[in-house]
Design a protein around this motif. Structure first.
Motif, PDB file in Angstrom:
ATOM      1  N   ARG A   5       0.842  -1.195   0.000  1.00  0.00           N
ATOM      2  CA  ARG A   5       0.000   0.000   0.000  1.00  0.00           C
ATOM      3  C   ARG A   5       0.871   1.236   0.000  1.00  0.00           C
ATOM      4  N   SER A   6       0.335   2.342  -0.487  1.00  0.00           N
ATOM      5  CA  SER A   6       1.125   3.568  -0.498  1.00  0.00           C
ATOM      6  C   SER A   6       1.118   4.205   0.887  1.00  0.00           C
ATOM      7  N   ARG A   7       2.227   4.830   1.190  1.00  0.00           N
ATOM      8  CA  ARG A   7       2.389   5.505   2.470  1.00  0.00           C
ATOM      9  C   ARG A   7       2.916   6.905   2.212  1.00  0.00           C
ATOM     10  N   ARG A   8       2.529   7.828   3.044  1.00  0.00           N
ATOM     11  CA  ARG A   8       3.067   9.176   2.939  1.00  0.00           C
ATOM     12  C   ARG A   8       4.423   9.201   3.622  1.00  0.00           C
ATOM     13  N   ARG A   9       5.368   9.895   2.990  1.00  0.00           N
ATOM     14  CA  ARG A   9       6.714   9.985   3.519  1.00  0.00           C
ATOM     15  C   ARG A   9       6.889  11.334   4.210  1.00  0.00           C
ATOM     16  N   GLU A  18       5.523   5.074  -2.785  1.00  0.00           N
ATOM     17  CA  GLU A  18       4.512   4.161  -3.303  1.00  0.00           C
ATOM     18  C   GLU A  18       5.159   2.967  -4.006  1.00  0.00           C
ATOM     19  N   PRO A  19       5.403   1.877  -3.271  1.00  0.00           N
ATOM     20  CA  PRO A  19       6.041   0.724  -3.893  1.00  0.00           C
ATOM     21  C   PRO A  19       5.249   0.186  -5.087  1.00  0.00           C
ATOM     22  N   ASP A  20       3.934   0.088  -4.967  1.00  0.00           N
ATOM     23  CA  ASP A  20       3.131  -0.408  -6.086  1.00  0.00           C
ATOM     24  C   ASP A  20       3.261   0.513  -7.283  1.00  0.00           C
ATOM     25  N   SER A  21       3.176   1.791  -7.021  1.00  0.00           N
ATOM     26  CA  SER A  21       3.267   2.775  -8.083  1.00  0.00           C
ATOM     27  C   SER A  21       4.646   2.756  -8.732  1.00  0.00           C
ATOM     28  N   LEU A  25       5.593   1.988 -12.557  1.00  0.00           N
ATOM     29  CA  LEU A  25       6.349   2.967 -13.330  1.00  0.00           C
ATOM     30  C   LEU A  25       7.585   2.308 -13.960  1.00  0.00           C
ATOM     31  N   ARG A  26       8.289   1.492 -13.178  1.00  0.00           N
ATOM     32  CA  ARG A  26       9.443   0.775 -13.726  1.00  0.00           C
ATOM     33  C   ARG A  26       9.017  -0.155 -14.863  1.00  0.00           C
TER      34      ARG A  26
END
Length: 162
Positions: A5-9, A18-21, A25-26
Motif C-alpha cells: 500500500r502507499s504511504r506518505r513519507r 509508493e512501492p506499487d506505483s 512505473l518501472r
C-alpha cells in the motif's frame, strides 16, 4: 499498514513512497525501452533488407488483411495516422506497383486501395522475414511466457477501454 500500500513519507502530502506505483512505473519504462528497441531494429532491418520503411510495411499489412481493399480514410483510421501520411505512402506504393487505387462507386472523392499481385508477393516475403526477426528479438521468452505476457497486456488494454 498492508504490504504494497502507499504511504506518505515524512508527513508531506505531496511526496509519496509508493512501492506499487514505483513498480508499475518501472514496468512502463521497461516496456517502452523494449518496444522502442524492437521497433528501431525492425525499422533498420526493413531499410537494409527491403529498402523499405515500417510505415510502408504497416500499410501493406493492413491491406493484406483486407483483401477487398480499404478506402483511404479507413486505412488512416486503422493505422491511426493522418490521411496525408497515408496518401504519401500509398502514392509511393502505387509507383512501385505494390498497390492500386480504384474509384469508389457513388463517391467521386474517395478511392479504395488494395495490394496488387506484385504487392501481395512482396508483402508475403517481407512478412515472413518480419516474423522471423520478431521471433528472434523475443527469444528470451519461451512460447508459454509470451502467451502469458500477451494475456496480461490484453487485461491492461481491456481496462483502458472501460
Amino acid at each position: 499498514m498492508a504490504a504494497g500500500r502507499s504511504r506518505r513519507r515524512g508527513g508531506d502530502p505531496g511526496v509519496r513512497d509508493e512501492p506499487d506505483s514505483k513498480a508499475r512505473l518501472r514496468l512502463w519504462l521497461k516496456l517502452l525501452k523494449v518496444t522502442r528497441g524492437i521497433e528501431a531494429e525492425l525499422r533498420e532491418r526493413l531499410r537494409v533488407e527491403f529498402a523499405s520503411t515500417l510505415p510502408r510495411f504497416d500499410v501493406m499489412s493492413a491491406l493484406a488483411r483486407n483483401s477487398d481493399g480499404l478506402k483511404m480514410s479507413e486505412l488512416s483510421g486503422l493505422l491511426k495516422v493522418s490521411n496525408g501520411n497515408v496518401t504519401g505512402i500509398v502514392d509511393r506504393l502505387v509507383e512501385d506497383g505494390h498497390v492500386q487505387r480504384e474509384a469508389v462507386p457513388g463517391d467521386r472523392r474517395a478511392s479504395r486501395v488494395r495490394l496488387t499481385a506484385q504487392g501481395e508477393a512482396e508483402f508475403s516475403r517481407q512478412a515472413a522475414e518480419h516474423e522471423t526477426w520478431v521471433t528472434n528479438l523475443l527469444q528470451a521468452l519461451d512460447p508459454q511466457e509470451a502467451s502469458d505476457m500477451t494475456q496480461r497486456l490484453n487485461r491492461i488494454l481491456r481496462e483502458e477501454t472501460r
